[in-house]
Design a protein around this motif. Structure first.
Motif, mmCIF file in Angstrom:
data_model
loop_
_atom_site.group_PDB
_atom_site.id
_atom_site.type_symbol
_atom_site.label_atom_id
_atom_site.label_comp_id
_atom_site.label_asym_id
_atom_site.label_seq_id
_atom_site.Cartn_x
_atom_site.Cartn_y
_atom_site.Cartn_z
ATOM 1 N N VAL A 159 -33.647 -11.762 -49.702
ATOM 2 C CA VAL A 159 -34.228 -12.030 -51.018
ATOM 3 C C VAL A 159 -35.190 -13.202 -50.835
ATOM 4 C CG1 VAL A 159 -33.794 -12.705 -53.402
ATOM 5 C CG2 VAL A 159 -32.157 -11.229 -52.220
ATOM 6 N N VAL A 160 -36.495 -12.940 -51.040
ATOM 7 C CA VAL A 160 -37.519 -13.930 -50.695
ATOM 8 C C VAL A 160 -38.490 -14.102 -51.861
ATOM 9 C CG1 VAL A 160 -39.211 -14.638 -48.970
ATOM 10 C CG2 VAL A 160 -37.330 -13.112 -48.315
ATOM 11 N N GLY A 161 -38.600 -15.313 -52.378
ATOM 12 C CA GLY A 161 -39.474 -15.614 -53.502
ATOM 13 C C GLY A 161 -40.937 -15.710 -53.111
ATOM 14 N N PRO A 162 -41.850 -15.781 -54.102
ATOM 15 C CA PRO A 162 -43.293 -15.730 -53.842
ATOM 16 C C PRO A 162 -43.837 -16.889 -53.009
ATOM 17 C CG PRO A 162 -42.814 -15.317 -56.159
ATOM 18 C CD PRO A 162 -41.538 -15.780 -55.540
ATOM 19 N N ASP A 163 -43.133 -18.017 -52.983
ATOM 20 C CA ASP A 163 -43.621 -19.163 -52.220
ATOM 21 C C ASP A 163 -42.946 -19.315 -50.862
ATOM 22 O OD1 ASP A 163 -45.253 -19.721 -54.331
ATOM 23 O OD2 ASP A 163 -44.073 -21.393 -55.111
ATOM 24 N N ALA A 164 -42.130 -18.345 -50.475
ATOM 25 C CA ALA A 164 -41.322 -18.489 -49.255
ATOM 26 C C ALA A 164 -41.663 -17.454 -48.186
ATOM 27 C CB ALA A 164 -39.838 -18.391 -49.605
ATOM 28 N N TYR A 165 -42.826 -16.827 -48.270
ATOM 29 C CA TYR A 165 -43.136 -15.753 -47.337
ATOM 30 C C TYR A 165 -43.300 -16.233 -45.900
ATOM 31 C CZ TYR A 165 -43.868 -13.013 -51.580
ATOM 32 O OH TYR A 165 -43.704 -12.382 -52.785
ATOM 33 N N ARG A 166 -43.678 -17.493 -45.714
ATOM 34 C CA ARG A 166 -43.818 -18.008 -44.343
ATOM 35 C C ARG A 166 -42.475 -17.990 -43.606
ATOM 36 N NH1 ARG A 166 -48.821 -20.761 -43.605
ATOM 37 N NH2 ARG A 166 -49.802 -21.322 -45.586
ATOM 38 N N SER A 167 -41.383 -18.036 -44.366
ATOM 39 C CA SER A 167 -40.059 -18.084 -43.736
ATOM 40 C C SER A 167 -39.518 -16.698 -43.400
ATOM 41 C CB SER A 167 -39.066 -18.808 -44.659
ATOM 42 O OG SER A 167 -38.832 -18.058 -45.845
ATOM 43 N N LEU A 168 -40.284 -15.646 -43.706
ATOM 44 C CA LEU A 168 -39.800 -14.281 -43.503
ATOM 45 C C LEU A 168 -39.327 -13.986 -42.073
ATOM 46 C CD1 LEU A 168 -41.903 -11.717 -45.579
ATOM 47 C CD2 LEU A 168 -39.447 -11.653 -45.174
ATOM 48 N N PRO A 169 -40.092 -14.337 -41.036
ATOM 49 C CA PRO A 169 -39.617 -14.027 -39.679
ATOM 50 C C PRO A 169 -38.239 -14.622 -39.387
ATOM 51 C CG PRO A 169 -41.938 -14.587 -39.615
ATOM 52 C CD PRO A 169 -41.460 -14.898 -41.004
ATOM 53 N N GLY A 170 -38.013 -15.877 -39.791
ATOM 54 C CA GLY A 170 -36.710 -16.502 -39.581
ATOM 55 C C GLY A 170 -35.618 -15.848 -40.397
ATOM 56 N N LEU A 171 -35.948 -15.441 -41.619
ATOM 57 C CA LEU A 171 -34.965 -14.779 -42.467
ATOM 58 C C LEU A 171 -34.597 -13.405 -41.920
ATOM 59 C CD1 LEU A 171 -36.453 -15.716 -45.978
ATOM 60 C CD2 LEU A 171 -34.413 -16.685 -44.900
ATOM 61 N N VAL A 172 -35.574 -12.720 -41.347
ATOM 62 C CA VAL A 172 -35.295 -11.422 -40.740
ATOM 63 C C VAL A 172 -34.310 -11.590 -39.572
ATOM 64 C CG1 VAL A 172 -36.283 -9.519 -39.404
ATOM 65 C CG2 VAL A 172 -37.456 -10.342 -41.456
ATOM 66 N N GLU A 173 -34.545 -12.615 -38.745
ATOM 67 C CA GLU A 173 -33.625 -12.890 -37.631
ATOM 68 C C GLU A 173 -32.214 -13.177 -38.141
ATOM 69 O OE1 GLU A 173 -34.723 -15.747 -34.723
ATOM 70 O OE2 GLU A 173 -36.767 -14.995 -34.522
ATOM 71 N N GLU A 174 -32.157 -13.936 -39.240
ATOM 72 C CA GLU A 174 -30.862 -14.259 -39.843
ATOM 73 C C GLU A 174 -30.161 -12.992 -40.313
ATOM 74 O OE1 GLU A 174 -29.392 -17.083 -43.525
ATOM 75 O OE2 GLU A 174 -31.262 -17.571 -42.511
ATOM 76 N N ALA A 175 -30.907 -12.107 -40.955
ATOM 77 C CA ALA A 175 -30.331 -10.859 -41.468
ATOM 78 C C ALA A 175 -29.923 -9.930 -40.329
ATOM 79 C CB ALA A 175 -31.331 -10.170 -42.390
ATOM 80 N N GLU A 176 -30.686 -9.941 -39.248
ATOM 81 C CA GLU A 176 -30.340 -9.121 -38.093
ATOM 82 C C GLU A 176 -29.003 -9.554 -37.488
ATOM 83 O OE1 GLU A 176 -34.703 -7.745 -36.324
ATOM 84 O OE2 GLU A 176 -33.854 -9.691 -35.741
ATOM 85 N N GLY A 177 -28.660 -10.822 -37.704
ATOM 86 C CA GLY A 177 -27.390 -11.339 -37.206
ATOM 87 C C GLY A 177 -26.222 -11.067 -38.128
#
Length: 479
Positions: free
Chosen positions: A129-147
Protein backbone atom coordinates in the motif's frame (compact mmCIF):
# COMPACT_ATOMS: atom_id res chain seq x y z
CA UNK A 1 14.46 40.65 -15.89
CA UNK A 2 11.72 38.16 -16.75
CA UNK A 3 13.10 37.84 -20.30
CA UNK A 4 16.52 37.02 -18.85
CA UNK A 5 15.00 34.41 -16.54
CA UNK A 6 12.96 32.89 -19.35
CA UNK A 7 16.02 32.57 -21.56
CA UNK A 8 18.04 31.09 -18.70
CA UNK A 9 15.40 28.42 -18.04
CA UNK A 10 15.22 27.54 -21.74
CA UNK A 11 19.02 27.34 -21.97
CA UNK A 12 19.24 25.07 -18.93
CA UNK A 13 16.42 22.91 -20.32
CA UNK A 14 18.41 22.34 -23.52
CA UNK A 15 21.67 21.71 -21.65
CA UNK A 16 20.15 19.37 -19.08
CA UNK A 17 20.35 15.61 -19.24
CA UNK A 18 18.12 14.21 -21.95
CA UNK A 19 15.16 12.10 -20.95
CA UNK A 20 15.62 8.60 -22.27
CA UNK A 21 12.64 7.00 -24.02
CA UNK A 22 11.24 3.82 -22.53
CA UNK A 23 12.29 0.70 -24.41
CA UNK A 24 10.52 -2.34 -23.09
CA UNK A 25 13.01 -5.00 -24.16
CA UNK A 26 12.24 -8.13 -22.09
CA UNK A 27 15.93 -9.03 -22.12
CA UNK A 28 16.69 -5.90 -20.08
CA UNK A 29 14.44 -6.78 -17.16
CA UNK A 30 14.35 -9.69 -14.76
CA UNK A 31 10.72 -9.07 -13.71
CA UNK A 32 7.58 -7.53 -15.13
CA UNK A 33 4.96 -5.17 -13.74
CA UNK A 34 1.39 -4.47 -14.80
CA UNK A 35 -0.33 -1.20 -13.81
CA UNK A 36 -3.91 0.07 -14.10
CA UNK A 37 -4.82 3.71 -13.44
CA UNK A 38 -8.15 5.16 -12.31
CA UNK A 39 -9.43 8.69 -11.81
CA UNK A 40 -7.91 11.97 -12.92
CA UNK A 41 -5.14 12.72 -15.42
CA UNK A 42 -2.80 13.27 -12.49
CA UNK A 43 -3.12 9.58 -11.59
CA UNK A 44 -2.20 8.54 -15.13
CA UNK A 45 0.77 10.91 -14.97
CA UNK A 46 1.80 9.40 -11.63
CA UNK A 47 1.70 5.92 -13.17
CA UNK A 48 4.33 7.06 -15.68
CA UNK A 49 6.53 8.17 -12.76
CA UNK A 50 6.01 4.79 -11.06
CA UNK A 51 6.94 3.02 -14.32
CA UNK A 52 10.20 4.98 -14.47
CA UNK A 53 11.09 4.11 -10.86
CA UNK A 54 10.33 0.43 -11.43
CA UNK A 55 12.24 0.36 -14.72
CA UNK A 56 15.33 1.61 -12.92
CA UNK A 57 14.81 -1.18 -10.37
CA UNK A 58 14.82 -3.86 -13.09
CA UNK A 59 11.10 -4.21 -13.84
CA UNK A 60 9.75 -4.09 -17.40
CA UNK A 61 6.19 -3.12 -18.24
CA UNK A 62 3.69 -5.59 -19.62
CA UNK A 63 0.11 -5.19 -20.84
CA UNK A 64 -0.63 -8.84 -20.05
CA UNK A 65 -1.52 -9.22 -16.37
CA UNK A 66 -0.99 -12.99 -16.58
CA UNK A 67 2.75 -12.59 -17.15
CA UNK A 68 3.29 -9.95 -14.45
CA UNK A 69 5.28 -10.48 -11.26
CA UNK A 70 3.88 -7.26 -9.79
CA UNK A 71 0.33 -5.91 -10.30
CA UNK A 72 -0.40 -2.31 -9.28
CA UNK A 73 -3.68 -0.40 -9.13
CA UNK A 74 -3.25 3.38 -9.09
CA UNK A 75 -6.44 4.43 -7.36
CA UNK A 76 -8.82 7.34 -6.95
CA UNK A 77 -10.87 8.27 -3.87
CA UNK A 78 -12.81 11.21 -5.26
CA UNK A 79 -16.04 9.13 -5.48
CA UNK A 80 -17.28 5.94 -3.90
CA UNK A 81 -17.84 4.32 -7.30
CA UNK A 82 -14.13 4.59 -8.10
CA UNK A 83 -13.24 2.73 -4.90
CA UNK A 84 -15.83 0.06 -5.62
CA UNK A 85 -14.30 -0.48 -9.06
CA UNK A 86 -10.89 -1.05 -7.49
CA UNK A 87 -12.26 -3.53 -4.95
CA UNK A 88 -13.95 -5.42 -7.79
CA UNK A 89 -10.67 -5.59 -9.67
CA UNK A 90 -8.94 -6.94 -6.57
CA UNK A 91 -11.35 -9.88 -6.43
CA UNK A 92 -10.55 -10.61 -10.09
CA UNK A 93 -6.81 -10.53 -9.37
CA UNK A 94 -7.33 -13.01 -6.52
CA UNK A 95 -7.88 -15.80 -9.07
CA UNK A 96 -4.66 -14.91 -10.87
CA UNK A 97 -2.74 -14.86 -7.60
CA UNK A 98 -4.08 -18.28 -6.61
CA UNK A 99 -2.64 -19.67 -9.82
CA UNK A 100 0.61 -17.72 -9.36
CA UNK A 101 1.51 -17.64 -5.63
CA UNK A 102 4.57 -15.40 -6.09
CA UNK A 103 2.54 -12.59 -7.63
CA UNK A 104 2.57 -9.32 -5.65
CA UNK A 105 -0.43 -6.97 -5.69
CA UNK A 106 -0.14 -3.33 -4.68
CA UNK A 107 -2.51 -0.39 -4.19
CA UNK A 108 -1.12 3.04 -5.10
CA UNK A 109 -2.45 6.58 -4.95
CA UNK A 110 -5.28 8.32 -3.15
CA UNK A 111 -7.22 5.24 -2.03
CA UNK A 112 -4.00 3.79 -0.62
CA UNK A 113 -3.36 6.91 1.45
CA UNK A 114 -6.96 7.25 2.64
CA UNK A 115 -7.58 3.65 3.71
CA UNK A 116 -3.99 2.75 4.69
CA UNK A 117 -3.80 -0.38 6.86
CA UNK A 118 -7.53 -1.04 6.45
CA UNK A 119 -6.78 -2.26 2.93
CA UNK A 120 -4.33 -4.82 4.27
CA UNK A 121 -6.86 -6.04 6.80
CA UNK A 122 -9.83 -6.31 4.44
CA UNK A 123 -8.10 -7.25 1.20
CA UNK A 124 -5.84 -10.11 2.20
CA UNK A 125 -4.27 -10.45 -1.23
CA UNK A 126 -2.86 -6.87 -1.11
CA UNK A 127 0.88 -6.94 -0.43
CA UNK A 128 1.78 -3.25 -0.82
CA UNK A 129 0.00 0.00 0.00
CA UNK A 130 1.84 3.08 -1.29
CA UNK A 131 0.66 6.70 -1.11
CA UNK A 132 1.17 9.38 -3.81
CA UNK A 133 4.28 10.84 -2.17
CA UNK A 134 6.03 7.52 -1.48
CA UNK A 135 6.68 6.13 -4.96
CA UNK A 136 10.46 6.45 -4.61
CA UNK A 137 10.28 3.79 -1.89
CA UNK A 138 8.58 1.25 -4.18
CA UNK A 139 11.67 -0.88 -4.96
CA UNK A 140 12.40 -1.32 -1.24
CA UNK A 141 8.76 -2.06 -0.48
CA UNK A 142 8.66 -4.68 -3.21
CA UNK A 143 11.69 -6.39 -1.64
CA UNK A 144 9.94 -6.27 1.72
CA UNK A 145 6.80 -7.84 0.26
CA UNK A 146 8.82 -10.51 -1.52
CA UNK A 147 10.09 -11.52 1.91
CA UNK A 148 6.54 -12.16 3.08
CA UNK A 149 5.92 -8.86 4.87
CA UNK A 150 3.04 -6.49 4.16
CA UNK A 151 4.67 -3.26 2.96
CA UNK A 152 3.14 0.17 3.63
CA UNK A 153 4.31 3.74 3.04
CA UNK A 154 1.64 6.43 2.90
CA UNK A 155 3.61 9.35 4.36
CA UNK A 156 2.74 12.70 2.79
CA UNK A 157 5.48 15.17 1.91
CA UNK A 158 5.74 18.95 1.76
CA UNK A 159 8.56 18.80 -0.79
CA UNK A 160 8.10 15.81 -3.12
CA UNK A 161 7.39 16.74 -6.76
CA UNK A 162 9.32 13.95 -8.57
CA UNK A 163 10.93 16.74 -10.61
CA UNK A 164 14.09 14.72 -11.36
CA UNK A 165 12.29 11.61 -12.62
CA UNK A 166 11.78 11.20 -16.35
CA UNK A 167 8.36 9.57 -16.79
CA UNK A 168 7.90 6.44 -18.86
CA UNK A 169 5.16 7.20 -21.40
CA UNK A 170 2.73 4.32 -20.86
CA UNK A 171 0.17 3.66 -23.60
CA UNK A 172 1.17 6.91 -25.28
CA UNK A 173 -0.03 7.81 -28.76
CA UNK A 174 3.35 9.49 -29.34
CA UNK A 175 1.60 12.81 -30.02
CA UNK A 176 0.25 14.06 -26.66
CA UNK A 177 1.97 13.91 -23.27
CA UNK A 178 1.07 14.90 -19.71
CA UNK A 179 3.51 16.96 -17.63
CA UNK A 180 2.87 17.41 -13.91
CA UNK A 181 3.76 20.93 -12.71
CA UNK A 182 2.61 20.71 -9.08
CA UNK A 183 1.17 18.36 -6.48
CA UNK A 184 -1.36 18.60 -3.67
CA UNK A 185 -4.05 21.19 -2.97
CA UNK A 186 -4.64 23.92 -0.38
CA UNK A 187 -8.25 24.76 -1.21
CA UNK A 188 -10.08 22.52 1.27
CA UNK A 189 -13.36 22.25 -0.64
CA UNK A 190 -15.63 20.52 1.86
CA UNK A 191 -16.65 17.69 -0.52
CA UNK A 192 -13.12 16.83 -1.62
CA UNK A 193 -10.68 14.26 -0.25
CA UNK A 194 -7.67 15.41 -2.32
CA UNK A 195 -6.02 17.65 0.33
CA UNK A 196 -6.03 14.66 2.70
CA UNK A 197 -4.76 12.11 0.17
CA UNK A 198 -2.27 14.25 -1.79
CA UNK A 199 -1.19 16.71 0.87
CA UNK A 200 -0.37 20.39 0.71
CA UNK A 201 0.27 22.26 -2.50
CA UNK A 202 3.85 22.48 -3.80
CA UNK A 203 5.11 23.60 -7.19
CA UNK A 204 7.73 21.80 -9.24
CA UNK A 205 10.71 23.86 -10.41
CA UNK A 206 10.27 25.54 -13.77
CA UNK A 207 13.63 24.29 -15.09
CA UNK A 208 12.58 20.64 -14.92
CA UNK A 209 9.13 21.36 -16.39
CA UNK A 210 10.50 23.17 -19.44
CA UNK A 211 13.20 20.50 -19.83
CA UNK A 212 10.58 17.72 -19.86
CA UNK A 213 8.40 19.58 -22.37
CA UNK A 214 11.44 20.30 -24.56
CA UNK A 215 12.37 16.62 -24.47
CA UNK A 216 8.85 15.55 -25.47
CA UNK A 217 8.95 17.92 -28.44
CA UNK A 218 12.44 16.69 -29.43
CA UNK A 219 11.06 13.14 -29.43
CA UNK A 220 8.24 14.03 -31.81
CA UNK A 221 5.41 14.91 -29.43
CA UNK A 222 3.25 17.78 -30.67
CA UNK A 223 1.17 18.53 -27.57
CA UNK A 224 1.72 18.77 -23.82
CA UNK A 225 -0.88 19.14 -21.08
CA UNK A 226 0.37 20.85 -17.90
CA UNK A 227 -1.27 19.16 -14.91
CA UNK A 228 -2.05 20.20 -11.37
CA UNK A 229 -4.95 20.10 -8.94
CA UNK A 230 -4.99 23.89 -9.31
CA UNK A 231 -2.52 25.00 -11.98
CA UNK A 232 -3.28 28.70 -11.57
CA UNK A 233 -1.72 28.77 -8.12
CA UNK A 234 1.62 27.53 -9.50
CA UNK A 235 4.39 29.56 -7.82
CA UNK A 236 8.13 28.98 -8.15
CA UNK A 237 11.05 31.13 -7.01
CA UNK A 238 14.25 30.06 -8.81
CA UNK A 239 17.57 29.89 -7.03
CA UNK A 240 19.50 31.17 -10.01
CA UNK A 241 22.77 32.40 -8.52
CA UNK A 242 22.98 34.58 -11.63
CA UNK A 243 24.05 38.21 -11.23
CA UNK A 244 22.32 39.05 -14.53
CA UNK A 245 19.00 38.65 -12.73
CA UNK A 246 19.89 41.22 -10.10
CA UNK A 247 19.04 41.01 -6.42
CA UNK A 248 15.29 41.25 -6.82
CA UNK A 249 13.27 38.08 -6.27
CA UNK A 250 11.81 36.77 -9.52
CA UNK A 251 8.69 34.63 -9.24
CA UNK A 252 7.54 32.23 -11.94
CA UNK A 253 3.75 32.39 -11.93
CA UNK A 254 1.55 30.09 -13.98
CA UNK A 255 1.19 32.78 -16.65
CA UNK A 256 4.97 32.99 -17.02
CA UNK A 257 5.39 29.21 -17.00
CA UNK A 258 2.74 28.89 -19.70
CA UNK A 259 4.64 31.40 -21.80
CA UNK A 260 7.95 29.58 -21.27
CA UNK A 261 6.50 26.29 -22.48
CA UNK A 262 4.79 27.96 -25.45
CA UNK A 263 8.14 29.42 -26.53
CA UNK A 264 9.69 25.97 -26.95
CA UNK A 265 8.22 25.87 -30.46
CA UNK A 266 5.14 27.19 -32.26
CA UNK A 267 4.61 23.57 -33.36
CA UNK A 268 4.12 22.41 -29.76
CA UNK A 269 0.52 22.77 -28.59
CA UNK A 270 0.06 23.59 -24.91
CA UNK A 271 -2.97 22.67 -22.79
CA UNK A 272 -3.50 22.78 -19.03
CA UNK A 273 -5.84 21.45 -16.35
CA UNK A 274 -7.35 22.19 -13.90
CA UNK A 275 -8.14 25.85 -13.15
CA UNK A 276 -9.83 27.05 -9.97
CA UNK A 277 -12.15 29.99 -10.76
CA UNK A 278 -10.74 32.06 -7.88
CA UNK A 279 -7.15 31.81 -9.12
CA UNK A 280 -7.17 32.12 -12.90
CA UNK A 281 -5.89 35.63 -13.67
CA UNK A 282 -6.11 38.08 -16.53
CA UNK A 283 -2.37 37.50 -17.02
CA UNK A 284 -3.09 33.86 -17.87
CA UNK A 285 -5.90 34.84 -20.24
CA UNK A 286 -3.71 37.37 -22.04
CA UNK A 287 -0.88 34.84 -22.44
CA UNK A 288 -3.37 32.42 -24.02
CA UNK A 289 -4.39 35.06 -26.58
CA UNK A 290 -0.76 36.04 -27.27
CA UNK A 291 0.40 32.56 -28.34
CA UNK A 292 -1.35 30.69 -31.13
CA UNK A 293 -0.03 27.35 -29.86
CA UNK A 294 -1.63 27.74 -26.41
CA UNK A 295 -5.00 26.09 -26.85
CA UNK A 296 -8.09 28.23 -26.47
CA UNK A 297 -9.72 26.02 -23.90
CA UNK A 298 -10.24 26.31 -20.14
CA UNK A 299 -11.67 23.71 -17.77
CA UNK A 300 -13.34 25.83 -15.09
CA UNK A 301 -15.20 23.68 -12.51
CA UNK A 302 -18.24 25.39 -10.99
CA UNK A 303 -19.66 22.44 -8.94
CA UNK A 304 -22.93 24.28 -8.21
CA UNK A 305 -24.86 27.30 -9.49
CA UNK A 306 -26.20 28.19 -6.04
CA UNK A 307 -24.27 30.74 -3.95
CA UNK A 308 -25.56 29.11 -0.76
CA UNK A 309 -24.30 25.67 -1.81
CA UNK A 310 -21.01 27.15 -3.05
CA UNK A 311 -20.47 28.66 0.39
CA UNK A 312 -21.13 25.28 2.02
CA UNK A 313 -18.66 23.73 -0.42
CA UNK A 314 -16.05 26.36 0.55
CA UNK A 315 -15.55 27.27 -3.09
CA UNK A 316 -14.79 30.91 -2.06
CA UNK A 317 -16.84 32.50 -4.84
CA UNK A 318 -20.50 33.26 -5.51
CA UNK A 319 -22.71 32.52 -8.47
CA UNK A 320 -22.38 36.13 -9.63
CA UNK A 321 -18.60 36.13 -9.26
CA UNK A 322 -18.31 32.97 -11.37
CA UNK A 323 -20.54 34.45 -14.06
CA UNK A 324 -18.31 37.54 -14.14
CA UNK A 325 -15.28 35.29 -14.64
CA UNK A 326 -17.04 33.61 -17.59
CA UNK A 327 -17.71 37.07 -19.01
CA UNK A 328 -14.04 38.01 -18.63
CA UNK A 329 -12.87 34.86 -20.42
CA UNK A 330 -15.30 35.51 -23.28
CA UNK A 331 -14.14 39.14 -23.45
CA UNK A 332 -10.41 38.37 -23.64
CA UNK A 333 -10.63 35.05 -25.56
CA UNK A 334 -13.84 35.24 -27.63
CA UNK A 335 -13.29 31.81 -29.22
CA UNK A 336 -12.46 30.01 -25.98
CA UNK A 337 -13.89 26.57 -25.27
CA UNK A 338 -15.08 26.19 -21.66
CA UNK A 339 -15.94 23.01 -19.76
CA UNK A 340 -16.88 22.38 -16.15
CA UNK A 341 -17.42 19.94 -13.26
CA UNK A 342 -20.90 19.81 -11.69
CA UNK A 343 -22.15 18.00 -8.58
CA UNK A 344 -25.86 17.24 -8.17
CA UNK A 345 -27.47 16.73 -4.76
CA UNK A 346 -24.91 18.19 -2.36
CA UNK A 347 -25.99 18.37 1.29
CA UNK A 348 -29.22 20.38 1.85
CA UNK A 349 -29.57 21.15 -1.88
CA UNK A 350 -33.11 22.33 -2.66
CA UNK A 351 -34.99 22.38 -5.94
CA UNK A 352 -34.20 26.11 -6.22
CA UNK A 353 -30.49 25.41 -5.74
CA UNK A 354 -30.76 22.81 -8.50
CA UNK A 355 -32.52 25.30 -10.79
CA UNK A 356 -29.73 27.79 -10.09
CA UNK A 357 -27.25 25.21 -11.37
CA UNK A 358 -29.25 24.65 -14.54
CA UNK A 359 -29.56 28.37 -15.22
CA UNK A 360 -25.84 28.94 -14.66
CA UNK A 361 -25.08 26.17 -17.13
CA UNK A 362 -27.30 27.93 -19.67
CA UNK A 363 -25.52 31.22 -18.98
CA UNK A 364 -22.04 29.71 -19.32
CA UNK A 365 -22.89 27.67 -22.41
CA UNK A 366 -20.45 24.89 -21.57
CA UNK A 367 -19.08 22.86 -24.45
CA UNK A 368 -18.66 19.88 -22.13
CA UNK A 369 -19.19 19.01 -18.46
CA UNK A 370 -18.16 16.22 -16.12
CA UNK A 371 -21.29 15.55 -14.07
CA UNK A 372 -21.85 13.46 -10.94
CA UNK A 373 -24.23 13.17 -8.03
CA UNK A 374 -22.76 13.85 -4.60
CA UNK A 375 -20.94 10.95 -2.99
CA UNK A 376 -20.00 11.55 0.66
CA UNK A 377 -16.33 10.79 1.25
CA UNK A 378 -15.17 9.77 4.75
CA UNK A 379 -12.81 12.23 6.36
CA UNK A 380 -13.86 15.26 4.33
CA UNK A 381 -15.09 18.47 5.93
CA UNK A 382 -18.58 17.92 4.48
CA UNK A 383 -18.78 14.48 6.08
CA UNK A 384 -17.92 16.01 9.46
CA UNK A 385 -20.06 19.14 9.16
CA UNK A 386 -23.16 18.28 7.13
CA UNK A 387 -25.76 15.58 6.81
CA UNK A 388 -25.96 13.89 3.40
CA UNK A 389 -29.71 14.44 3.35
CA UNK A 390 -30.71 14.49 -0.33
CA UNK A 391 -32.29 11.12 -1.24
CA UNK A 392 -30.39 9.16 -3.85
CA UNK A 393 -33.43 9.04 -6.14
CA UNK A 394 -33.57 12.86 -6.08
CA UNK A 395 -29.81 13.08 -6.72
CA UNK A 396 -30.14 10.81 -9.75
CA UNK A 397 -33.12 12.69 -11.13
CA UNK A 398 -31.34 16.04 -10.79
CA UNK A 399 -28.19 14.61 -12.33
CA UNK A 400 -30.17 13.35 -15.31
CA UNK A 401 -31.62 16.82 -15.83
CA UNK A 402 -28.10 18.26 -15.73
CA UNK A 403 -26.90 15.64 -18.24
CA UNK A 404 -29.84 16.30 -20.55
CA UNK A 405 -29.17 20.04 -20.48
CA UNK A 406 -25.46 19.56 -21.15
CA UNK A 407 -26.22 17.29 -24.09
CA UNK A 408 -28.33 20.09 -25.57
CA UNK A 409 -25.66 22.73 -24.88
CA UNK A 410 -22.95 20.53 -26.42
CA UNK A 411 -25.03 19.94 -29.55
CA UNK A 412 -25.79 23.67 -29.87
CA UNK A 413 -22.11 24.52 -29.43
CA UNK A 414 -21.09 22.00 -32.07
CA UNK A 415 -23.71 23.25 -34.51
CA UNK A 416 -22.20 26.74 -34.26
CA UNK A 417 -18.95 25.28 -35.62
CA UNK A 418 -20.53 23.93 -38.79
CA UNK A 419 -18.98 25.62 -41.81
CA UNK A 420 -15.93 26.79 -39.83
CA UNK A 421 -12.38 25.65 -40.50
CA UNK A 422 -10.02 24.62 -37.69
CA UNK A 423 -6.40 23.62 -37.41
CA UNK A 424 -6.47 20.08 -36.09
CA UNK A 425 -3.68 17.95 -34.64
CA UNK A 426 -4.09 14.35 -35.85
CA UNK A 427 -3.93 12.09 -32.79
CA UNK A 428 -4.64 8.76 -34.47
CA UNK A 429 -7.36 6.60 -35.99
CA UNK A 430 -10.99 7.24 -35.22
CA UNK A 431 -12.37 4.79 -32.64
CA UNK A 432 -15.09 3.69 -35.07
CA UNK A 433 -13.14 3.38 -38.30
CA UNK A 434 -9.51 3.04 -39.38
CA UNK A 435 -10.55 4.88 -42.55
CA UNK A 436 -10.94 8.09 -40.56
CA UNK A 437 -8.59 10.28 -38.55
CA UNK A 438 -9.37 11.67 -35.12
CA UNK A 439 -8.00 14.91 -33.73
CA UNK A 440 -8.96 17.87 -31.56
CA UNK A 441 -9.45 21.54 -32.22
CA UNK A 442 -7.75 24.19 -30.11
CA UNK A 443 -11.04 24.36 -28.18
CA UNK A 444 -10.61 20.68 -27.23
CA UNK A 445 -13.45 19.41 -29.41
CA UNK A 446 -13.01 15.97 -30.98
CA UNK A 447 -13.28 16.02 -34.76
CA UNK A 448 -13.37 13.02 -37.11
CA UNK A 449 -12.50 13.27 -40.82
CA UNK A 450 -11.71 10.94 -43.71
CA UNK A 451 -8.17 9.79 -44.54
CA UNK A 452 -8.95 9.26 -48.22
CA UNK A 453 -7.15 11.31 -50.83
CA UNK A 454 -4.40 12.68 -48.57
CA UNK A 455 -0.97 11.67 -47.34
CA UNK A 456 -1.16 13.03 -43.79
CA UNK A 457 0.00 11.02 -40.79
CA UNK A 458 -0.44 10.97 -37.04
CA UNK A 459 1.12 14.08 -35.48
CA UNK A 460 0.48 16.32 -38.51
CA UNK A 461 -1.47 19.57 -38.34
CA UNK A 462 -4.25 19.84 -40.93
CA UNK A 463 -6.97 22.31 -41.81
CA UNK A 464 -10.39 20.70 -41.40
CA UNK A 465 -13.75 22.18 -42.30
CA UNK A 466 -16.69 21.13 -40.12
CA UNK A 467 -19.50 19.66 -42.22
CA UNK A 468 -21.70 18.02 -39.58
CA UNK A 469 -21.79 17.13 -35.88
CA UNK A 470 -23.26 15.03 -33.11
CA UNK A 471 -23.62 16.15 -29.49
CA UNK A 472 -20.13 14.80 -28.76
CA UNK A 473 -18.17 15.00 -32.01
CA UNK A 474 -17.50 17.29 -34.95
CA UNK A 475 -17.40 15.73 -38.42
CA UNK A 476 -15.36 17.33 -41.17
CA UNK A 477 -13.20 17.17 -44.25
CA UNK A 478 -9.62 18.22 -44.93
CA UNK A 479 -9.27 21.32 -47.07
Amino acid sequence: MLDVLTQKIHDEARQGEAYTPFINDPAQYHKKFYIESYGCQMNFSDSEIVASILQNAGFGATRNVAEADLVLLNTCSIREKAEQTVRKRLTEFRKIKQAKPGLLVGILGCMAERLKSKLLEEEHLVDLVVGPDAYRSLPGLVEEAEGGQKAVNVLLSREETYADISPVRLNSNGVSGFVSIMRGCNNMCTFCVVPFTRGRERSRDAFSIVRECQDLFDRGYKEVTLLGQNVDSYYFTPETGDSSLGKATVVVTFALLLEMVAKISPLLRVRFSTSHPKDITDDVLHVITRYENICKYIHLPVQSGSSRILQMMNRTYTREWYMAKINRIREIIPNCGISSDIIAGFCTETEQDHQDTLSLMEYSGYDLSYMFFYSERPGTLAQRRYKDDVPEAVKKRRLQEIVDLQNRLSKESNKKDQGKTFEVLIEGDSKKSEQDWMGRTSQNKVIVFSKSGNAYKKGDYVKVKVTDCTKATLLGEII
